[in-house]
Design an enzyme around this catalytic site. Structure first.
Site, PDB file in Angstrom:
ATOM      1  N   HIS A  59       0.846  -1.185   0.000  1.00 42.17           N
ATOM      2  CA  HIS A  59       0.000   0.000   0.000  1.00 42.17           C
ATOM      3  C   HIS A  59       0.882   1.235   0.000  1.00 42.17           C
ATOM      4  O   HIS A  59       1.957   1.215   0.601  1.00 42.17           O
ATOM      5  CB  HIS A  59      -0.913   0.016   1.239  1.00 42.17           C
ATOM      6  N   ASP A  64      -7.997  -5.345  -0.093  1.00 39.07           N
ATOM      7  CA  ASP A  64      -8.508  -6.168  -1.191  1.00 39.07           C
ATOM      8  C   ASP A  64      -8.080  -7.632  -1.117  1.00 39.07           C
ATOM      9  O   ASP A  64      -8.514  -8.436  -1.935  1.00 39.07           O
ATOM     10  CB  ASP A  64      -8.046  -5.587  -2.541  1.00 39.07           C
TER      11      ASP A  64
HETATM   12  N1  CMC Z   1       4.200  -7.555  -4.894  1.00 37.37           N
HETATM   13  C1  CMC Z   1       5.554  -7.536  -5.034  1.00 37.37           C
HETATM   14  N2  CMC Z   1       6.305  -6.434  -4.826  1.00 37.37           N
HETATM   15  C2  CMC Z   1       5.667  -5.309  -4.467  1.00 37.37           C
HETATM   16  C3  CMC Z   1       4.273  -5.256  -4.298  1.00 37.37           C
HETATM   17  C4  CMC Z   1       3.530  -6.431  -4.532  1.00 37.37           C
HETATM   18  N3  CMC Z   1       2.201  -6.439  -4.388  1.00 37.37           N
HETATM   19  N4  CMC Z   1       3.910  -4.005  -3.949  1.00 37.37           N
HETATM   20  C5  CMC Z   1       5.038  -3.290  -3.896  1.00 37.37           C
HETATM   21  N5  CMC Z   1       6.109  -4.068  -4.216  1.00 37.37           N
HETATM   22  C6  CMC Z   1       7.540  -3.669  -4.197  1.00 37.37           C
HETATM   23  C7  CMC Z   1       7.877  -2.836  -5.429  1.00 37.37           C
HETATM   24  O1  CMC Z   1       8.325  -3.645  -6.499  1.00 37.37           O
HETATM   25  C8  CMC Z   1       8.943  -1.935  -4.883  1.00 37.37           C
HETATM   26  O2  CMC Z   1      10.143  -2.682  -4.781  1.00 37.37           O
HETATM   27  P1  CMC Z   1      11.585  -1.953  -5.007  1.00 37.37           P
HETATM   28  O3  CMC Z   1      11.698  -0.953  -3.902  1.00 37.37           O
HETATM   29  O4  CMC Z   1      12.567  -3.062  -4.944  1.00 37.37           O
HETATM   30  O5  CMC Z   1      11.501  -1.314  -6.380  1.00 37.37           O
HETATM   31  C9  CMC Z   1       8.503  -1.654  -3.443  1.00 37.37           C
HETATM   32  O6  CMC Z   1       7.708  -2.802  -3.078  1.00 37.37           O
HETATM   33  C10 CMC Z   1       7.649  -0.392  -3.295  1.00 37.37           C
HETATM   34  O7  CMC Z   1       6.541  -0.491  -4.178  1.00 37.37           O
HETATM   35  P2  CMC Z   1       5.970   0.708  -5.050  1.00 37.37           P
HETATM   36  O8  CMC Z   1       5.320   0.155  -6.264  1.00 37.37           O
HETATM   37  O9  CMC Z   1       7.038   1.750  -5.234  1.00 37.37           O
HETATM   38  O10 CMC Z   1       4.895   1.309  -4.054  1.00 37.37           O
HETATM   39  P3  CMC Z   1       3.706   2.252  -4.421  1.00 37.37           P
HETATM   40  O11 CMC Z   1       3.388   2.993  -3.183  1.00 37.37           O
HETATM   41  O12 CMC Z   1       3.994   3.054  -5.647  1.00 37.37           O
HETATM   42  O13 CMC Z   1       2.516   1.242  -4.816  1.00 37.37           O
HETATM   43  C11 CMC Z   1       0.712  -0.294  -4.636  1.00 37.37           C
HETATM   44  C12 CMC Z   1       1.543   0.798  -3.938  1.00 37.37           C
HETATM   45  C13 CMC Z   1      -0.535  -0.569  -3.813  1.00 37.37           C
HETATM   46  C14 CMC Z   1       0.272   0.220  -6.016  1.00 37.37           C
HETATM   47  C15 CMC Z   1       1.582  -1.560  -4.780  1.00 37.37           C
HETATM   48  O14 CMC Z   1       1.956  -2.051  -3.507  1.00 37.37           O
HETATM   49  C16 CMC Z   1       0.888  -2.662  -5.594  1.00 37.37           C
HETATM   50  O15 CMC Z   1       0.967  -2.668  -6.825  1.00 37.37           O
HETATM   51  N6  CMC Z   1       0.188  -3.616  -4.890  1.00 37.37           N
HETATM   52  C17 CMC Z   1      -0.577  -4.633  -5.604  1.00 37.37           C
HETATM   53  C18 CMC Z   1      -1.910  -4.051  -6.067  1.00 37.37           C
HETATM   54  C19 CMC Z   1      -2.896  -3.862  -4.922  1.00 37.37           C
HETATM   55  O16 CMC Z   1      -3.100  -4.748  -4.105  1.00 37.37           O
HETATM   56  N7  CMC Z   1      -3.564  -2.679  -4.898  1.00 37.37           N
HETATM   57  C20 CMC Z   1      -4.602  -2.379  -3.925  1.00 37.37           C
HETATM   58  C21 CMC Z   1      -4.217  -1.270  -3.002  1.00 37.37           C
HETATM   59  S1  CMC Z   1      -5.334  -1.115  -1.603  1.00 37.37           S
HETATM   60  C22 CMC Z   1      -6.852  -0.683  -2.307  1.00 37.37           C
HETATM   61  C23 CMC Z   1      -6.930   0.762  -2.661  1.00 37.37           C
HETATM   62  O17 CMC Z   1      -6.497   1.127  -3.759  1.00 37.37           O
HETATM   63  O18 CMC Z   1      -7.418   1.539  -1.848  1.00 37.37           O
END
Ligand code: CMC
Length: 429
Positions: A308, A365
């Site tokens: 998240h 989710d």
């Molecule tokens: N699986 C594997 N690696 C992950 C995941 C995941 N689900 N989420 C984040 N990472 C890793 C990412 O690759 C990055 O690694 P590194 O630092 O080595 O590059 C690190 O963790 C930070 O991730 P980020 O993508 O920079 O974080 P963000 O804040 O931009 O993204 C997120 C947050 C929710 C989009 C992301 O965690 C994600 O894609 N999760 C899966 C989709 C999901 O479950 N979304 C629902 C969110 S809750 C409902 C709502 O939207 O309110």
């Protein structure tokens, strides 16, 4: 503590005021940055550090795993309140008295008719249309049937638009699902509570003379909707605010929010989680293989329902939903092997260095789809259910933004393209 921040650029110091939120959050007020520095801007892709507004609706502390609506903890609201009370709280700022709640509900019921012509629009969609695309279009189409714009200086006008959309939206949700299933479209039943009515509109079968409410489903849906009702600034909510900031109407702003919610990184994650768990099951249930894929930077696969932007600790909503999943499946007598796969994945992730180091926990989710599925809701409707829950939050945020007379949203950019160059005429022959 100092109440200013200093930014020094090429030896010139500029001071900017610090502003504090009621929970001691601190922000640097850079509204005068460009004029003080002759054009310098900040850059922050994804708005990871940028506050776009001041808001009194929802407080979230991602480090501590805290979520509160108007000061009330999500845990207490999920246990003691019902969805309509929470909607009132979010939109108007205080919990309703019994009289206020009854009037609110009765005003909503007065507006539950959706123009029959909307059915013609629904008919025009192919069967393969994703329900989120249909819902977004129908919500936008409501503007055509309710063309008068909302006078934000009139409390009554604002109130009327709020009850109107709270009434019509569940009808659109139910129709979107039933149309796809080839079932007749029903209107609501004004003798029922808000959530009971949603369930009846969605699930009453043509052969049934009477739809019998199942209290387990009513409670489960009520709780899920409350948990999704608001989440401060995020992709869809900020979209609603920014579209509304151009003084576009409420329905148009909400339609944009629905589109933003659709993506799998946001609300669409609930559908993606279930599809992922199904795929793991079909593949023999080898969770370790998928954990390895999620950690492999050359593989686009992510563990859906994990991570998240703001929570770097347990998402408090996920904690409540995980418990509810056990209860609801138990009460309904449903045994779903996917719940075990989900628990297995969670256990592995919470003990895995990659996830621990990045503070990746299950989000709202991860378990919600398992409950929706047990309730008989099709997978491609999961994000629609999220939208139904988020509706009061979007309305509250839109209303707050308009009442505060916020300026039109218009970010800056750092141009990195070509500098001026001469046009070369091509030989068109
Ligand atoms: N699986 C594997 N690696 C992950 C995941 C995941 N689900 N989420 C984040 N990472 C890793 C990412 O690759 C990055 O690694 P590194 O630092 O080595 O590059 C690190 O963790 C930070 O991730 P980020 O993508 O920079 O974080 P963000 O804040 O931009 O993204 C997120 C947050 C929710 C989009 C992301 O965690 C994600 O894609 N999760 C899966 C989709 C999901 O479950 N979304 C629902 C969110 S809750 C409902 C709502 O939207 O309110």
């Amino acid at each position: 503590m100092a109440n200013t921040a200093t930014i020094e650029i090429n030896g010139q110091k500029n001071e900017f005021p610090l502003v504090n939120g009621t929970e001691n959050e601190v922000a640097i007020d850079i509204t005068k940055l460009r004029s003080a520095t002759k054009g310098v801007i900040t850059i922050d892709p994804g708005y990871k550090n940028t506050g776009s507004c001041e808001s009194a609706i929802t407080f979230l502390d991602g480090e501590k795993g805290i979520l509160r609506y108007r000061g009330y903890s999500i845990e207490e609201l999920a246990e003691k309140a019902d969805f309509l009370e929470v909607a009132y709280l979010l939109i108007f700022g205080e919990l309703p008295t019994i009289e206020q709640l009854e009037k609110f509900h009765s005003d909503i019921k007065k507006h539950s008719v959706v123009d029959d012509d909307v059915k013609k629009i629904l008919d025009a969609f192919p069967k393969s249309a994703h329900p989120m695309g249909v819902l977004s279009s129908l919500t936008s189409a409501l503007t055509a049937f309710n063309p008068s714009s909302v006078n934000v200086n009139s409390e009554q006008d604002m109130y009327n638009s709020v009850v109107r959309i709270l009434a019509k939206f569940p009808v659109l949700v139910a129709w979107t699902m039933r149309k796809k299933q080839g079932l007749p479209l029903y209107y609501g039943d004004s003798s029922l509570g808000y959530v009971e009515n949603v369930l009846k509109m969605m699930f009453k079968q043509p052969h049934e003379e009477r739809y019998i409410q199942n209290p387990i489903l009513v409670n489960a849906l009520d709780k899920l909707l409350i948990l999704h009702a608001d989440h401060e600034q995020n992709c869809s909510t900020s979209t609603v605010r920014i579209v509304g900031s151009s003084h576009a109407g409420l329905f148009a702003s909400l339609s944009a929010g629905i589109s933003a919610l659709w993506g799998p990184l946001h609300g669409g994650a609930n559908q993606a989680v279930l599809e992922m768990l199904e795929a793991i099951k079909e593949d023999g249930g080898d969770t370790k293989k998928y954990m390895a894929k999620a950690k492999d930077k050359n593989d686009p696969f992510r563990l859906m329902g994990f991570g998240h932007r703001v929570y770097k600790n347990f998402d408090p909503r996920a904690r409540i939903i995980k418990k509810a999943a056990d209860e609801v499946l138990g009460d309904l007598g449903v045994e779903d092997p996917i719940l075990d796969i989900a628990k297995g994945l969670e256990k592995e992730a919470l003990n895995d260095d990659y996830f621990v180091k990045r503070k990746l926990y299950p989000n709202v989710d991860f378990y919600s789809g398992i409950i929706y599925r047990a309730m008989g809701i099709p997978t491609d409707m999961f994000t629609v259910m999220f939208a139904l829950g988020r509706l009061p939050g979007w309305i509250a945020q839109w209303r707050e933004m308009r009442l505060k007379k916020e300026p039109i949203g218009r970010p800056r950019q750092l141009y990195i393209g070509e500098t001026l160059r001469a046009f070369k005429t091509i030989d068109k022959r």
